[in-house]
Design a protein around this motif. Structure first.
Motif, mmCIF file in Angstrom:
data_model
loop_
_atom_site.group_PDB
_atom_site.id
_atom_site.type_symbol
_atom_site.label_atom_id
_atom_site.label_comp_id
_atom_site.label_asym_id
_atom_site.label_seq_id
_atom_site.Cartn_x
_atom_site.Cartn_y
_atom_site.Cartn_z
ATOM 1 N N GLN A 1 37.246 -109.713 110.195
ATOM 2 C CA GLN A 1 37.859 -109.018 111.327
ATOM 3 C C GLN A 1 39.359 -109.308 111.411
ATOM 4 O O GLN A 1 40.161 -108.414 111.689
ATOM 5 N N HIS A 2 39.747 -110.540 111.162
ATOM 6 C CA HIS A 2 41.158 -110.905 111.224
ATOM 7 C C HIS A 2 41.946 -110.303 110.063
ATOM 8 O O HIS A 2 43.168 -110.170 110.155
ATOM 9 N N TYR B 1 41.585 -116.650 111.239
ATOM 10 C CA TYR B 1 40.288 -116.770 111.896
ATOM 11 C C TYR B 1 40.539 -117.230 113.322
ATOM 12 O O TYR B 1 41.682 -117.535 113.693
ATOM 13 N N VAL C 1 41.398 -107.228 108.716
ATOM 14 C CA VAL C 1 41.387 -105.762 108.691
ATOM 15 C C VAL C 1 42.789 -105.186 108.894
ATOM 16 O O VAL C 1 43.257 -104.347 108.103
ATOM 17 N N TRP D 1 40.398 -103.759 119.838
ATOM 18 C CA TRP D 1 39.297 -103.666 118.894
ATOM 19 C C TRP D 1 39.269 -104.833 117.917
ATOM 20 O O TRP D 1 38.200 -105.286 117.507
ATOM 21 N N LEU D 2 40.460 -105.294 117.523
ATOM 22 C CA LEU D 2 40.552 -106.281 116.454
ATOM 23 C C LEU D 2 41.509 -107.401 116.842
ATOM 24 O O LEU D 2 42.437 -107.182 117.620
ATOM 25 N N TRP E 1 32.409 -113.178 108.866
ATOM 26 C CA TRP E 1 32.641 -111.978 109.676
ATOM 27 C C TRP E 1 33.907 -112.131 110.515
ATOM 28 O O TRP E 1 34.673 -111.180 110.669
ATOM 29 N N ASP E 2 34.138 -113.327 111.020
ATOM 30 C CA ASP E 2 35.352 -113.601 111.793
ATOM 31 C C ASP E 2 36.598 -113.446 110.912
ATOM 32 O O ASP E 2 37.589 -112.848 111.325
#
Length: 327
Positions: free
Chosen positions: A191-192, A173, A194, A166-167, A187-188
């Motif tokens: 995500q990294h 990045y 999270v 998922w991640l 956004w990238d």
């Protein structure tokens, strides 16, 4: 004014002591940056080049330790931190300011979130002591806080990064992409961040819950809280304005120190996720005997902690009239 002057005096003396320890501690370690550089070049360095590197790293053998110490103090106050061995030939200032935003964005935000959530959960749990909320959420988070950072991080990597995919599981990045101020890059980065962010929150929120809950229980037994109940004030006002406002005061000092240590980053979390923050950089500096980078990072951490404590003292003066009266 006497209170402020005392705190400022404490700040100056502590800063000087920390800078002194910061200077001598790396020099008590075996080896030196120059010998590490020789190993990196497999001994292919002339005597003149080695001497120039010793001067650049602040460990000139021709200078006495006292002379090096005063030179270190002068350079620290003028912002001349030298060259980094690990990221040679980049300057230390350039290296630190490249990593600092990553740590502030990750560890800073998660520390604030963990403090706010922990304070609220502890406050509500103490208000309804013995209820379902107090019996479920605080014990779960307190147990999770007993697990090591790196263990939670490895579990998240295995479950959400490898098994479910998922991640992303590493770096700040996508490797190879350019750093740009665009929504796609933001956004990238998010995500990294999270997985390391949830790792820090889950392992740190339990301490805030426990301390706030205990402080709140003690405060609820005070006479002014009983008086507020007798006056018929609403439960929300009693919980936040009377009990919560006083119960949070002991936690502010710990929160201030936590904000100060944000600069150091979460070393294990950043190492596991290869996150390009200050914590990962500090580990590399220690492994490579990078004196200038180590000293600069420790100095930044010290100043950040002291400034955070001063800020918390100021907030305490505003919230607690007993501090202003000197009692």
């Amino acid at each position: 004014m006497r209170y402020i002057l005392r705190r400022l005096g404490f700040f100056v003396v502590t800063l000087w002591a920390a800078m002194t320890v910061n200077f001598f501690l790396p020099r008590l370690m075996p080896g030196s940056p120059a010998t590490s550089m020789i190993a990196r070049f497999h001994g292919r360095l002339s005597g003149g080049a080695l001497h120039a590197m010793e001067i650049a790293f602040g460990v000139n053998a021709n200078e006495g330790l006292v002379s090096q110490y005063f030179g270190y103090l002068r350079d620290s106050f003028t912002g001349q931190f030298g060259r980094s061995l690990t990221f040679f030939p980049d300057s230390v200032s350039q290296v630190v300011f490249q990593a600092l935003p990553w740590t502030l964005g990750l560890v800073g935000v998660t520390t604030i979130i963990a403090f706010i959530l922990g304070t609220l959960i502890g406050m509500i749990g103490a208000w309804g002591r013995g209820g379902w909320f107090d019996s479920i959420l605080p014990p779960i988070f307190i147990v999770l806080s007993a697990f090591p950072y790196f263990w939670i991080a490895l579990v998240f990597i295995l479950v959400f990064g490898i098994t479910l995919n998922w991640l992303p599981i590493g770096f700040g990045y996508t490797t190879g992409s350019a750093i740009t101020f665009t929504w796609a890059f933001a956004w990238d980065v998010l995500q990294h961040a999270v997985l390391p962010a949830f790792t820090i929150i889950l392992t740190s929120i339990g301490g805030w819950i426990l301390t706030m809950r205990n402080n709140m229980i003690m405060t609820l037994n005070e006479d002014y809280v009983r008086m507020a109940r007798a006056k018929g004030l609403s439960a929300a006002r009693i919980m936040f304005d009377y009990a919560g406002r006083n119960a949070i005061l002991p936690n502010l000092s710990g929160f201030g120190m936590s904000l100060g240590f944000v600069v150091s980053g979460a070393i294990l979390v950043e190492y596991v996720f290869s996150y390009p923050g200050v914590g990962y950089m500090m580990l590399q500096a220690v492994l490579n005997e990078d004196y200038p980078l180590m000293q600069t990072l420790f100095l930044f951490i010290t100043v950040a902690v002291l400034l955070a404590i001063l800020a918390v003292d100021g907030v305490t003066v505003l919230l607690d009239p007993r501090t202003r009266s000197g009692r």
